[in-house]
Design an enzyme around this catalytic site. Structure first.
Site, PDB file in Angstrom:
ATOM      1  N   ASP A  30       0.840  -1.199   0.000  1.00  0.00           N
ATOM      2  CA  ASP A  30       0.000   0.000   0.000  1.00  0.00           C
ATOM      3  C   ASP A  30       0.881   1.258   0.000  1.00  0.00           C
ATOM      4  OD1 ASP A  30      -2.526  -1.614   0.623  1.00  0.00           O
ATOM      5  OD2 ASP A  30      -1.231  -2.116   2.304  1.00  0.00           O
ATOM      6  N   HIS A  33      -4.603  -3.305   6.376  1.00  0.00           N
ATOM      7  CA  HIS A  33      -4.426  -3.568   4.934  1.00  0.00           C
ATOM      8  C   HIS A  33      -5.798  -3.951   4.389  1.00  0.00           C
ATOM      9  CE1 HIS A  33      -3.000  -4.941   1.089  1.00  0.00           C
ATOM     10  NE2 HIS A  33      -3.428  -6.167   1.314  1.00  0.00           N
TER      11      HIS A  33
HETATM   12  P1  NAD Z   1      -2.224 -18.493  -4.195  1.00  0.00           P
HETATM   13  O1  NAD Z   1      -3.559 -19.094  -4.032  1.00  0.00           O
HETATM   14  O2  NAD Z   1      -1.607 -18.404  -5.557  1.00  0.00           O
HETATM   15  O3  NAD Z   1      -1.186 -19.247  -3.270  1.00  0.00           O
HETATM   16  C1  NAD Z   1      -1.448 -19.523  -1.932  1.00  0.00           C
HETATM   17  C2  NAD Z   1      -0.727 -20.810  -1.615  1.00  0.00           C
HETATM   18  O4  NAD Z   1      -0.855 -21.029  -0.205  1.00  0.00           O
HETATM   19  C3  NAD Z   1      -1.290 -22.025  -2.329  1.00  0.00           C
HETATM   20  O5  NAD Z   1      -0.256 -22.672  -3.058  1.00  0.00           O
HETATM   21  C4  NAD Z   1      -1.822 -22.889  -1.192  1.00  0.00           C
HETATM   22  O6  NAD Z   1      -1.674 -24.280  -1.437  1.00  0.00           O
HETATM   23  C5  NAD Z   1      -0.942 -22.425  -0.042  1.00  0.00           C
HETATM   24  N1  NAD Z   1      -1.479 -22.727   1.290  1.00  0.00           N
HETATM   25  C6  NAD Z   1      -2.771 -22.785   1.686  1.00  0.00           C
HETATM   26  N2  NAD Z   1      -2.844 -23.159   2.977  1.00  0.00           N
HETATM   27  C7  NAD Z   1      -1.587 -23.346   3.400  1.00  0.00           C
HETATM   28  C8  NAD Z   1      -1.019 -23.775   4.623  1.00  0.00           C
HETATM   29  N3  NAD Z   1      -1.782 -24.079   5.679  1.00  0.00           N
HETATM   30  N4  NAD Z   1       0.317 -23.859   4.703  1.00  0.00           N
HETATM   31  C9  NAD Z   1       1.106 -23.580   3.660  1.00  0.00           C
HETATM   32  N5  NAD Z   1       0.630 -23.187   2.461  1.00  0.00           N
HETATM   33  C10 NAD Z   1      -0.704 -23.067   2.328  1.00  0.00           C
HETATM   34  O7  NAD Z   1      -2.291 -17.051  -3.507  1.00  0.00           O
HETATM   35  P2  NAD Z   1      -1.275 -15.817  -3.665  1.00  0.00           P
HETATM   36  O8  NAD Z   1      -1.731 -14.988  -4.802  1.00  0.00           O
HETATM   37  O9  NAD Z   1       0.120 -16.298  -3.611  1.00  0.00           O
HETATM   38  O10 NAD Z   1      -1.660 -14.997  -2.340  1.00  0.00           O
HETATM   39  C11 NAD Z   1      -1.386 -15.507  -1.068  1.00  0.00           C
HETATM   40  C12 NAD Z   1      -2.034 -14.608   0.000  1.00  0.00           C
HETATM   41  O11 NAD Z   1      -1.437 -13.322  -0.012  1.00  0.00           O
HETATM   42  C13 NAD Z   1      -3.529 -14.383  -0.211  1.00  0.00           C
HETATM   43  O12 NAD Z   1      -4.184 -14.434   1.043  1.00  0.00           O
HETATM   44  C14 NAD Z   1      -3.588 -12.970  -0.780  1.00  0.00           C
HETATM   45  O13 NAD Z   1      -4.815 -12.346  -0.549  1.00  0.00           O
HETATM   46  C15 NAD Z   1      -2.467 -12.327   0.018  1.00  0.00           C
HETATM   47  N6  NAD Z   1      -1.937 -11.063  -0.513  1.00  0.00           N
HETATM   48  C16 NAD Z   1      -1.584 -10.122   0.400  1.00  0.00           C
HETATM   49  C17 NAD Z   1      -1.051  -8.910  -0.020  1.00  0.00           C
HETATM   50  C18 NAD Z   1      -0.662  -7.856   0.971  1.00  0.00           C
HETATM   51  O14 NAD Z   1      -0.298  -6.753   0.545  1.00  0.00           O
HETATM   52  N7  NAD Z   1      -0.707  -8.099   2.274  1.00  0.00           N
HETATM   53  C19 NAD Z   1      -0.884  -8.676  -1.391  1.00  0.00           C
HETATM   54  C20 NAD Z   1      -1.240  -9.686  -2.307  1.00  0.00           C
HETATM   55  C21 NAD Z   1      -1.785 -10.876  -1.848  1.00  0.00           C
HETATM   56  C1  LMR Z   2      -3.616  -6.632  -2.578  1.00  0.00           C
HETATM   57  O1  LMR Z   2      -3.687  -5.606  -1.897  1.00  0.00           O
HETATM   58  O2  LMR Z   2      -3.316  -6.622  -3.790  1.00  0.00           O
HETATM   59  C2  LMR Z   2      -3.863  -7.951  -1.902  1.00  0.00           C
HETATM   60  O3  LMR Z   2      -4.183  -7.770  -0.561  1.00  0.00           O
HETATM   61  C3  LMR Z   2      -4.836  -8.803  -2.609  1.00  0.00           C
HETATM   62  C4  LMR Z   2      -6.250  -8.292  -2.413  1.00  0.00           C
HETATM   63  O4  LMR Z   2      -7.111  -9.085  -2.034  1.00  0.00           O
HETATM   64  O5  LMR Z   2      -6.479  -7.118  -2.653  1.00  0.00           O
END
Ligand code: NAD
Ligand code: LMR
Length: 329
Positions: free
Chosen positions: A160, A188
Site C-alpha cells: 500500500d 491492509h
Molecule cells: P495463491 O492461491 O496463488 O497461493 C497460496 C498458496 O498457499 C497455495 O499454493 C496454497 O496451497 C498455499 N497454502 C494454503 N494453505 C496453506 C497452509 N496451511 N500452509 C502452507 N501453504 C498453504 O495465492 P497468492 O496470490 O500467492 O496470495 C497468497 C495470499 O497473499 C492471499 O491471502 C492474498 O490475498 C495475500 N496477498 C496479500 C497482499 C498484501 O499486501 N498483504 C498482497 C497480495 C496478496
Molecule cells: C492486494 O492488496 O493486492 C492484496 O491484498 C490482494 C487483495 O485481495 O487485494
C-alpha cells in the site's frame, strides 16, 4: 561467502506470490549478495508436487547465495531453527469479496503456524504475514506464539505504501525517489489511511504541494485503498509480483535498516501510540535499525487524519473480536 546461512521460511510456496518471491530471496535481493540463505518452504500436501517443480527451477538458476532448499507440509519440521518467516500461504479473495471475508477461511492456518513457530523457530525469529487478512492473521500467529516477543510479528502494508508513492509521483509529475515519509495507517484493507499530510516531496509537504483536498479524499485515498480490487478486476487474480516485492522490502528493511531521512509503513503490534488500541496489529510510520523497528513519534494528526485512523482501527477491533469468537486467539 563465509557467513552462515540465514534460514528463511516461506509458506504458500507453490502459490503465485512465491513464484516471484522465492527467486528474489534466493538471488540475494533480501539479505544482499554476501549472505547465503537456506529456504524452508511450506505447502499443503496436494501442492507439494507443484512445489517440487518450483525447486527444480530454483536449482536451475544456480544462485550463488542459495545454500539449500527444504520443502514439506509439516510446519514443525519446516520452521525448525528459522530466523525469518514469511507467512504468505492463504487463500486470496476473488472479485466482490473484502479481505476480511477471508477470516474464517484463513484464520486457522495462522493458529497452527504460530504454535509451530513458538515451538521450533530460532530465538531471533522475525515473522512477516502477507496472507490476508494480513493484520489479523498476524495477530492470530502472535497470540498463538506466547514465547516469541510480540514485536517480532508484523504484517505487510508496504505494498500500500508503494502504491501511494506511485500515485503521488504520477499526480505531481515527480520521480518516486523524490518522495519521502509516506505513511499507511491502520489495516491492509479498504479502510486504510494513506497520509499525505506528513509526506514530503523534495522536502516540501506533499499535501500542500498537491493543494487539492478533493483529490486527496475522492481520488488518492480510494485509489490506493482499492488498488488490490482493481488488480483482481484487471488480472483475474490478485497482485503477485508487486506483493512479493513489498514482502522483500519490508523484511529487508526490518533486518538491514530503513533509509536515512525516510521512514516506511509497517503493520506492527500497537503500543498505544497515536491512540491506536494496544495489541492490535496496525500500520504505522516506522524506522528500523539494528534489526528493530521504532514507531515514529510526535506527528501531529488533524481531525481528518484522526477520524480516518480511528475508522481503520475500529475495523481491526472488529476483526480481533471475530477471531476471538472463532476461538483463534
Ligand atoms: P495463491 O492461491 O496463488 O497461493 C497460496 C498458496 O498457499 C497455495 O499454493 C496454497 O496451497 C498455499 N497454502 C494454503 N494453505 C496453506 C497452509 N496451511 N500452509 C502452507 N501453504 C498453504 O495465492 P497468492 O496470490 O500467492 O496470495 C497468497 C495470499 O497473499 C492471499 O491471502 C492474498 O490475498 C495475500 N496477498 C496479500 C497482499 C498484501 O499486501 N498483504 C498482497 C497480495 C496478496
Ligand atoms: C492486494 O492488496 O493486492 C492484496 O491484498 C490482494 C487483495 O485481495 O487485494
Amino acid at each position: 561467502m563465509s557467513a552462515a546461512p540465514v534460514k528463511v521460511a516461506v509458506t504458500g510456496a507453490a502459490g503465485q506470490i512465491c513464484y516471484s518471491l522465492l527467486f528474489r530471496i534466493a538471488s540475494g535481493a533480501l539479505l544482499g549478495p554476501d549472505q547465503p540463505v537456506e529456504l524452508r518452504l511450506l505447502e499443503i500436501t496436494p501442492a507439494l508436487k507443484a512445489l517440487e517443480g518450483v525447486v527444480m527451477e530454483l536449482d536451475d538458476c544456480a544462485f550463488p547465495t542459495l545454500a539449500g532448499v527444504q520443502i514439506g507440509d509439516d510446519p514443525e519440521k519446516v520452521f525448525d531453527g528459522v530466523n525469518l518467516a514469511m507467512l504468505v500461504g492463504a487463500r486470496p479473495r476473488t472479485a466482490g469479496m473484502e479481505r476480511g471475508d477471508l477470516l474464517s477461511a484463513n484464520g486457522a492456518i495462522f493458529t497452527a503456524q504460530g504454535k509451530a513457530l513458538n515451538k521450533v523457530a530460532a530465538s531471533d525469529v522475525k515473522v512477516l504475514v502477507t496472507g490476508n487478512p494480513a493484520n489479523t492473521n498476524a495477530l492470530i500467529a502472535m497470540t498463538n506464539a506466547p514465547d516469541i516477543p510480540k514485536e517480532r510479528f508484523n504484517a505487510l502494508t508496504r505494498l500500500d505504501h508503494n502504491r501511494a508513492i506511485a500515485q503521488l509521483a504520477a499526480k505531481l509529475g515527480v520521480t518516486v525517489s523524490e518522495i519521502k515519509k509516506m505513511t499507511i495507517w491502520g489495516n491492509h484493507s479498504s479502510t486504510q489511511y494513506p497520509d499525505l499530510f506528513h509526506c514530503e516531496v523534495n522536502g516540501e509537504n506533499a499535501a500542500a504541494k498537491v493543494n487539492d483536498q478533493a483529490w486527496i479524499e475522492n481520488d488518492f485515498i480510494p485509489t490506493v485503498a482499492k488498488r488490490g480490487a482493481a488488480i483482481i478486476a484487471a488480472r483475474g487474480s490478485s497482485s503477485a509480483a508487486s506483493a512479493a516485492n513489498a514482502t522483500i522490502e519490508h523484511m529487508r528493511d526490518w533486518v538491514l535498516g530503513s533509509p536515512e531521512g525516510d521512514w516506511v509503513s509497517m503493520a506492527v503490534p500497537s503500543d498505544g501510540s497515536y491512540g491506536v488500541t494496544e495489541g492490535i496489529i496496525s500500520s504505522f510510520p516506522c524506522t528500523t535499525a539494528g534489526g528493530e523497528y521504532s514507531i515514529v513519534q510526535g506527528l501531529d494528526l488533524d481531525d481528518f487524519s484522526q477520524a480516518r485512523i480511528a475508522a481503520s482501527v475500529a475495523e481491526l477491533e472488529e476483526e480481533r473480536d471475530a477471531v476471538k469468537e472463532l476461538g483463534l486467539i
